[in-house]
Design a protein around this motif. Structure first.
Motif, PDB file in Angstrom:
ATOM      1  N   VAL A   1       0.846  -1.190   0.000  1.00  0.00           N
ATOM      2  CA  VAL A   1       0.000   0.000   0.000  1.00  0.00           C
ATOM      3  C   VAL A   1       0.880   1.238   0.000  1.00  0.00           C
ATOM      4  N   SER A   2       0.559   2.186  -0.862  1.00  0.00           N
ATOM      5  CA  SER A   2       1.231   3.485  -0.872  1.00  0.00           C
ATOM      6  C   SER A   2       0.214   4.556  -0.501  1.00  0.00           C
ATOM      7  N   VAL A   3       0.552   5.333   0.513  1.00  0.00           N
ATOM      8  CA  VAL A   3      -0.275   6.455   0.927  1.00  0.00           C
ATOM      9  C   VAL A   3       0.437   7.706   0.439  1.00  0.00           C
ATOM     10  N   ILE A   4      -0.206   8.457  -0.443  1.00  0.00           N
ATOM     11  CA  ILE A   4       0.390   9.660  -1.005  1.00  0.00           C
ATOM     12  C   ILE A   4      -0.318  10.867  -0.396  1.00  0.00           C
ATOM     13  N   ILE A   5       0.466  11.749   0.214  1.00  0.00           N
ATOM     14  CA  ILE A   5      -0.086  12.960   0.815  1.00  0.00           C
ATOM     15  C   ILE A   5       0.522  14.155   0.098  1.00  0.00           C
ATOM     16  N   CYS A   6      -0.292  14.907  -0.596  1.00  0.00           N
ATOM     17  CA  CYS A   6       0.156  16.130  -1.255  1.00  0.00           C
ATOM     18  C   CYS A   6      -0.141  17.302  -0.329  1.00  0.00           C
ATOM     19  N   THR A   7       0.815  18.219  -0.187  1.00  0.00           N
ATOM     20  CA  THR A   7       0.629  19.298   0.770  1.00  0.00           C
ATOM     21  C   THR A   7       1.282  20.594   0.311  1.00  0.00           C
ATOM     22  N   LEU A   8       0.710  21.687   0.778  1.00  0.00           N
ATOM     23  CA  LEU A   8       1.273  23.018   0.564  1.00  0.00           C
ATOM     24  C   LEU A   8       0.916  23.865   1.787  1.00  0.00           C
ATOM     25  N   ASN A   9       1.903  24.073   2.646  1.00  0.00           N
ATOM     26  CA  ASN A   9       1.738  24.908   3.843  1.00  0.00           C
ATOM     27  C   ASN A   9       0.559  24.474   4.713  1.00  0.00           C
ATOM     28  N   ARG A  10       0.492  23.198   4.982  1.00  0.00           N
ATOM     29  CA  ARG A  10      -0.546  22.639   5.853  1.00  0.00           C
ATOM     30  C   ARG A  10       0.111  21.763   6.927  1.00  0.00           C
ATOM     31  N   LEU A  11       1.166  22.276   7.542  1.00  0.00           N
ATOM     32  CA  LEU A  11       1.977  21.473   8.461  1.00  0.00           C
ATOM     33  C   LEU A  11       1.164  20.890   9.608  1.00  0.00           C
ATOM     34  N   GLU A  12       0.288  21.639  10.205  1.00  0.00           N
ATOM     35  CA  GLU A  12      -0.479  21.107  11.344  1.00  0.00           C
ATOM     36  C   GLU A  12      -1.371  19.940  10.928  1.00  0.00           C
ATOM     37  N   TYR A  13      -1.989  20.020   9.763  1.00  0.00           N
ATOM     38  CA  TYR A  13      -2.795  18.905   9.264  1.00  0.00           C
ATOM     39  C   TYR A  13      -1.901  17.702   8.932  1.00  0.00           C
ATOM     40  N   LEU A  14      -0.743  17.991   8.366  1.00  0.00           N
ATOM     41  CA  LEU A  14       0.198  16.928   8.010  1.00  0.00           C
ATOM     42  C   LEU A  14       0.689  16.208   9.261  1.00  0.00           C
ATOM     43  N   ARG A  15       0.993  16.938  10.320  1.00  0.00           N
ATOM     44  CA  ARG A  15       1.413  16.315  11.585  1.00  0.00           C
ATOM     45  C   ARG A  15       0.354  15.314  12.068  1.00  0.00           C
ATOM     46  N   LYS A  16      -0.902  15.706  12.018  1.00  0.00           N
ATOM     47  CA  LYS A  16      -1.992  14.832  12.455  1.00  0.00           C
ATOM     48  C   LYS A  16      -2.109  13.600  11.561  1.00  0.00           C
ATOM     49  N   ALA A  17      -1.988  13.807  10.266  1.00  0.00           N
ATOM     50  CA  ALA A  17      -2.094  12.686   9.321  1.00  0.00           C
ATOM     51  C   ALA A  17      -0.959  11.688   9.530  1.00  0.00           C
ATOM     52  N   LEU A  18       0.262  12.193   9.655  1.00  0.00           N
ATOM     53  CA  LEU A  18       1.399  11.296   9.847  1.00  0.00           C
ATOM     54  C   LEU A  18       1.328  10.595  11.200  1.00  0.00           C
ATOM     55  N   LYS A  19       0.898  11.299  12.227  1.00  0.00           N
ATOM     56  CA  LYS A  19       0.751  10.677  13.547  1.00  0.00           C
ATOM     57  C   LYS A  19      -0.209   9.498  13.460  1.00  0.00           C
ATOM     58  N   SER A  20      -1.313   9.680  12.778  1.00  0.00           N
ATOM     59  CA  SER A  20      -2.292   8.612  12.614  1.00  0.00           C
ATOM     60  C   SER A  20      -1.690   7.418  11.874  1.00  0.00           C
TER      61      SER A  20
END
Length: 68
Positions: free
Chosen positions: A4-23
């Motif tokens: 499984v590959s989980v692809i997360i695209c982001t642009l200046n959304r660090l707080e949301y990214l922290r939550k996603a990666l923590k999960s």
């Protein structure tokens, strides 16, 4: 090879990214089963440093920078 590959695209959304990666880090599937690829679309909020730090601790996390 991960199943499984989980692809997360982001642009200046660090707080949301922290939550996603923590999960994803805390989920119960073996680390060999999946990979997480963060595609950073030119963030200026510390995203690169954060993801690179996490990838040192968790080998299933990969970082890609896309400036466009």
């Amino acid at each position: 090879m991960p199943e499984v590959s989980v692809i997360i695209c982001t642009l200046n959304r660090l707080e949301y990214l922290r939550k996603a990666l923590k999960s994803l880090i805390e989920q119960t599937a073996p680390a060999s089963y999946f990979e997480v690829v963060v595609v950073d679309n030119g963030s200026t909020d510390g995203t690169a440093a954060y993801v690179q730090e996490q990838s040192k601790q968790h080998s299933f996390i990969k970082y890609l920078f896309e400036p466009k």
